[in-house]
Enzyme design. Structure first.
Site, PDB file in Angstrom:
ATOM      1  N   ARG A 156      32.736  -6.846  -3.360  1.00  0.00           N
ATOM      2  CA  ARG A 156      31.628  -7.616  -2.811  1.00  0.00           C
ATOM      3  C   ARG A 156      30.369  -6.768  -2.941  1.00  0.00           C
ATOM      4  O   ARG A 156      30.408  -5.556  -2.706  1.00  0.00           O
ATOM      5  CB  ARG A 156      31.860  -7.940  -1.329  1.00  0.00           C
ATOM      6  CG  ARG A 156      32.891  -9.022  -1.066  1.00  0.00           C
ATOM      7  CD  ARG A 156      32.411 -10.413  -1.480  1.00  0.00           C
ATOM      8  NE  ARG A 156      33.413 -11.443  -1.194  1.00  0.00           N
ATOM      9  CZ  ARG A 156      34.337 -11.848  -2.065  1.00  0.00           C
ATOM     10  NH1 ARG A 156      34.403 -11.327  -3.279  1.00  0.00           N
ATOM     11  NH2 ARG A 156      35.204 -12.799  -1.732  1.00  0.00           N
ATOM     12  N   GLU A 172      24.046 -12.823  -3.900  1.00  0.00           N
ATOM     13  CA  GLU A 172      24.465 -13.775  -4.923  1.00  0.00           C
ATOM     14  C   GLU A 172      24.009 -15.178  -4.578  1.00  0.00           C
ATOM     15  O   GLU A 172      24.143 -15.568  -3.410  1.00  0.00           O
ATOM     16  CB  GLU A 172      25.996 -13.780  -5.004  1.00  0.00           C
ATOM     17  CG  GLU A 172      26.520 -12.861  -6.055  1.00  0.00           C
ATOM     18  CD  GLU A 172      28.027 -12.736  -5.976  1.00  0.00           C
ATOM     19  OE1 GLU A 172      28.714 -13.770  -6.043  1.00  0.00           O
ATOM     20  OE2 GLU A 172      28.499 -11.609  -5.858  1.00  0.00           O
ATOM     21  N   HIS A 223      30.154 -12.833 -11.339  1.00  0.00           N
ATOM     22  CA  HIS A 223      31.296 -13.038 -10.423  1.00  0.00           C
ATOM     23  C   HIS A 223      32.452 -13.789 -11.108  1.00  0.00           C
ATOM     24  O   HIS A 223      32.798 -14.914 -10.746  1.00  0.00           O
ATOM     25  CB  HIS A 223      30.859 -13.776  -9.143  1.00  0.00           C
ATOM     26  CG  HIS A 223      31.765 -13.506  -7.970  1.00  0.00           C
ATOM     27  ND1 HIS A 223      31.331 -13.415  -6.673  1.00  0.00           N
ATOM     28  CD2 HIS A 223      33.104 -13.281  -7.903  1.00  0.00           C
ATOM     29  CE1 HIS A 223      32.348 -13.167  -5.865  1.00  0.00           C
ATOM     30  NE2 HIS A 223      33.447 -13.084  -6.601  1.00  0.00           N
TER      31      HIS A 223
END
Ligand code: GLV
Ligand code: GLV
Length: 329
Positions: A241, A270, A288
């Site tokens: 993350r 994000e 991602h």
């Protein structure tokens, strides 16, 4: 089992592979957001009304406000292994089961970790840009030199399924493996990995792979001080993350060549990405994609559906984050 006609409703917040939708439709009236974007928080709240469950994406924030406004929701089935988008404590207080998709995406994410590692070490993305720009003038002995991977040291932060799968791949490259975790891991050690402190891992590794979930303990775990311990030839890979890393400190280190490079699949805000990253040649930026394979997303779809169906049937889901809700009534 509810009889046909009285099926409860479930919201699926993004289009997902068919396999899960088929399973869901046997037990639920399925409502899907077919638009190619995450629902806003307001839309999410509106569309959750009257639903028994939701197949949720990382972009859906189930914070205390959203969860407290819900009545009748029984399951948040997260279409991800990480569930930092869900306030589990509040969900548990409301008796809402929170489920996730561990296991099925382990190999895909570990593969992505190595993809970024190879791309950063061997400058593959940078080379692709050079070729497309018509700047390839022929093989040259000093052109675009990168770093060996074989026989180097990898430091894996986190010893869960994904970290262990990264270690397994590292053995194939003949790497020395260090890991940092709060618990000793037999699986890691059976692969020849050695448990060390985070400081030692940072100071000794040529490659550092972050494979921890985002929790209060791991938020900002790799900051200025930690990056300062890394070797000048080292490369940081983050498929966990974005919030685990202080991005500003990372950008400064990359800019000043305090470390050699980075490979990132995840970002703090994000899908917004700090513009400074775009100016750096020594960072590989992926959108991602950790679990983004046909096979893995199909398995996630199936597992997310089965988790929700299990809650409906009063059975224990294969992957539940807060099992205490199952026994609290
Ligand atoms: C993706 O990031 C996941 O947690 O599954
Ligand atoms: C996730 O699957 C992990 O435990 O690493």
């Amino acid at each position: 089992m509810p009889s046909t006609g009285s099926h409860p409703k479930i919201l699926v917040t993004r289009q997902i592979p068919e396999v899960g939708l088929k399973l869901l439709s046997k037990h639920f009236v399925v409502e899907i957001n077919k638009e190619d974007r995450d629902l806003s928080q307001r839309e999410l709240l509106r569309r959750l009304k009257g639903k028994f469950g939701v197949i949720a994406m990382l972009g859906n924030k189930f914070d205390a406000h959203v969860i407290s406004s819900l009545d009748g929701l029984k399951v948040i089935s997260n279409f991800a292994v990480g569930y930092n988008n869900v306030d589990v404590k509040t969900a548990t207080e409301k008796g809402i089961a929170v489920t996730n998709t561990p296991g099925v995406l382990t190999d895909a994410t570990a593969d992505m970790t190595f993809g970024l590692l190879l791309a950063a070490a061997r400058r593959i993305a940078e080379g692709d840009r050079l070729v497309r720009a018509g700047k390839f003038k022929g093989w040259a002995p000093m052109m675009m030199l990168g770093h060996d991977i074989s026989a180097k040291t990898i430091g894996i932060v986190g010893a869960g399924r994904i970290g262990t799968a990264v270690a397994m791949r590292s053995t194939g490259f003949g790497m020395r493996i260090l890991y940092f975790s709060h618990k000793r891991s037999e699986a890691m050690e059976s692969l020849g990995a050695r448990a060390v402190s985070l400081e030692k891992l940072l100071a000794q590794s040529d490659f550092i792979s972050l494979n921890v979930p985002l929790t209060p303990e791991t938020r900002g775990m790799i900051g200025k001080k930690e990056i300062g311990l890394m070797k000048s030839n080292s490369i940081l890979i983050n498929t966990a993350r974005g919030e685990v890393v202080d991005e500003y400190a990372l950008i400064l280190a990359l800019k000043k060549k305090k470390i050699a490079g980075a490979g990132l699949d995840v970002y703090r805000n994000e899908p917004k990405i700090r513009g400074e990253f775009f100016k750096l040649g020594n960072v590989v930026l992926a959108p991602h994609l950790g679990s983004a394979t046909f096979e893995t997303r199909a398995k996630m779809s199936e597992l997310a559906a089965m988790n929700a169906i299990a809650v409906l049937k009063g059975e224990r889901p294969q992957a539940i984050v807060n099992p205490e809700v199952l026994y609290s009534e």
